[in-house]
Design a protein around this motif. Sequence first.
Motif, PDB file in Angstrom:
ATOM      1  N   UNK A   1      -0.688  -0.357 -11.257  1.00 29.75           N
ATOM      2  CA  UNK A   1      -0.641  -1.900 -12.086  1.00 29.75           C
ATOM      3  C   UNK A   1       1.010  -1.790 -11.746  1.00 29.75           C
ATOM      4  N   UNK A   2       1.685  -1.268 -11.010  1.00 30.10           N
ATOM      5  CA  UNK A   2       3.113  -1.895 -10.912  1.00 30.10           C
ATOM      6  C   UNK A   2       3.014  -2.076  -9.607  1.00 30.10           C
ATOM      7  N   UNK A   3       1.919  -1.372  -8.801  1.00 27.95           N
ATOM      8  CA  UNK A   3       2.615  -1.520  -7.295  1.00 27.95           C
ATOM      9  C   UNK A   3       1.940  -2.571  -6.827  1.00 27.95           C
ATOM     10  N   UNK A   4       1.145  -3.681  -6.675  1.00 31.51           N
ATOM     11  CA  UNK A   4       0.167  -4.327  -6.475  1.00 31.51           C
ATOM     12  C   UNK A   4       0.645  -5.206  -5.686  1.00 31.51           C
ATOM     13  N   UNK A   5       1.947  -5.499  -5.150  1.00 31.07           N
ATOM     14  CA  UNK A   5       2.116  -6.969  -3.773  1.00 31.07           C
ATOM     15  C   UNK A   5       2.754  -5.169  -2.487  1.00 31.07           C
ATOM     16  N   UNK A   6       1.838  -5.356  -1.729  1.00 31.44           N
ATOM     17  CA  UNK A   6       2.692  -4.238  -0.741  1.00 31.44           C
ATOM     18  C   UNK A   6       3.841  -4.746  -0.344  1.00 31.44           C
ATOM     19  N   UNK A   7       3.779  -3.248   0.014  1.00 31.96           N
ATOM     20  CA  UNK A   7       5.838  -3.099   0.173  1.00 31.96           C
ATOM     21  C   UNK A   7       6.524  -2.822  -1.537  1.00 31.96           C
ATOM     22  N   UNK A   8       5.820  -3.331  -2.287  1.00 30.44           N
ATOM     23  CA  UNK A   8       6.601  -2.685  -3.707  1.00 30.44           C
ATOM     24  C   UNK A   8       6.468  -1.029  -3.968  1.00 30.44           C
TER      25      UNK A   8
END
Length: 584
Positions: A473-480
């Motif tokens: 849930x904490x890395x839904x953005x690409x590159x995060x």
Amino acid sequence: MRRSLIALCLNVFIHHAATNADSWCYTGCEHTPDHWQDLDGSFCGGQRQSPVNILSGHVERDATLGSFSFVNFSSRNAFRAIVNTGHTAKFLLKDNEVELSGGGLNGTYSTIQLHFHWGDTEHHPGSEHAIDGHRHPMEMHIVSLKKGLSVAQALEDSAGIAVLGFFIRATEDENLSNPWSALTSYLLKNTGTEVNVTHAISIDDLIGDVNLTKYFRYMGSLTTPSCHQVVAWTVFQEPISVNKILLQQFPLKTGLTNVYRPVQDLHGRQVFSSAALLLPPSHVWCYDDNCEFSPAKWHLLPNSHCDGERQSPVNIEAKKAVKDERLDGFAFTKFDDKHVIEYITNTGHTVKFVLKEGAMEVSGGGLGHVYSALQFHFHWGSSNPNSEGSEHTLDSKRFPMEVHIVNKRKDLTLEEAVNTTTGLAVLGFFIEAATIPKSRDAAEQHEDSHDSPDDSSDESMTGSWKALSSYLAEIQSIGSRVEVTEELSLAGLLGDVDLASYYRYNGSLTTPSCNEAVIWTVFKDSIKVDRSLLTTFPNRSGFGDVFRPPQSLRGREIYTTATGGALAPAIFFLALVQLCGFLL
């Protein structure tokens, strides 16, 4: 008074423009999105339309796209009213209250209103923009008019309007008693009805902790008729987190569903990224047909080996596998260490857990060298609970998921390893769905995952997988990326998998550039994980079917361990390695 008239006119233009509000729709009428260009006074068939699918591999970084300057985004008195337009829920702001500038915009803009786009249920996303084909459940648009221009002038200016686009993701973790709860309490079903907003809500409250320095920029249009091509678009990379129960209020209370326009062709336009947004080095390839280089075209990528003679994955035919006495037991170092996982990152193609350098090693198993563990990642199917997404197949059977533990030869640099036929050793494990009894609550299972000496128990293993999936849930953005603070070990994730029974063949990386540098080990015994945890991978990452189809063996042999039957579980081998190390 003049600004009030401008605001009123702009709101009319944005959702009604040169046509009656009832003359166009998203579904169920004559003028659906495919026919908006036929409306009187429409620009919807132009070459600069919005929304778009942002392909991060084609984005160009612009160092001049810096921080924004926001005026009264924190004001809790800026909201004036809400209206159901028949196409969305629109919140009107007070005149001359909110402004923005900077961020590479050519001027200062007065913020007029914000509105939303959504689908129908939590499983049908409704954001307008997409990144690498991924769409979120909702999207919020904050609309601003360039100061000093009349509405007529703004609609003649290529950047007369600035729109800030925020993706909104559904979560089960966010508090229900927050500004979004207050906002959704105003949603109403009667079209054209305007209701005053009396709650103290600010734009900052809605945005939350989204990083406002990381965004995409392109020149486009309004996304509703008449689609004037006058918008400087800012699409923020990080999504806003909102409890899924609150998101469901939008279709339920308004009676509107699937209120979004499909993505439009870029027609050669360039999408830029802000100075602070660091994209992964390569996203020009994909698993489906939503980009230029789908799997069938991976071999056309620069420096690609994807059309070589020993590509992976493959279909393993068990009866044809050749028994090899040299395939003995593995020796694992620190596979039961709960502090070697450094961070997790969203690559845009998978989620990858990166290990501390030099902390874990694997040898034996007929490898011939000592290998250092680098990372492990996953391949999965769609959000359908019964989907299949493993890369390797066994007797043509595809499993729900597959995890790959990637190891590099200890005596080689990574650059040397990817160019050496035995430079990498990848351990592949099939993952199957299994309903594991929940005799105790999650807190007790989580405690077991830390303290139980028996990591192979069902409850301890479930606790490990719950802890791992909670990071998605904490890395839904690409590159995060996010640091891993939970106590997690690979032994805890593998459970009681038999590590002495496996298949072996020489192959390649399964993603571009497909270097043929891998000694593949595919274990016969699968990892059994609760089905509800498996579905978190496609649901929370936002993308699915991330697997390459099986490749031709081209005459290669697949070998198998000579022994069979009930062999020692994973934890026994790990404990044995530790004991030997202690005695020596």
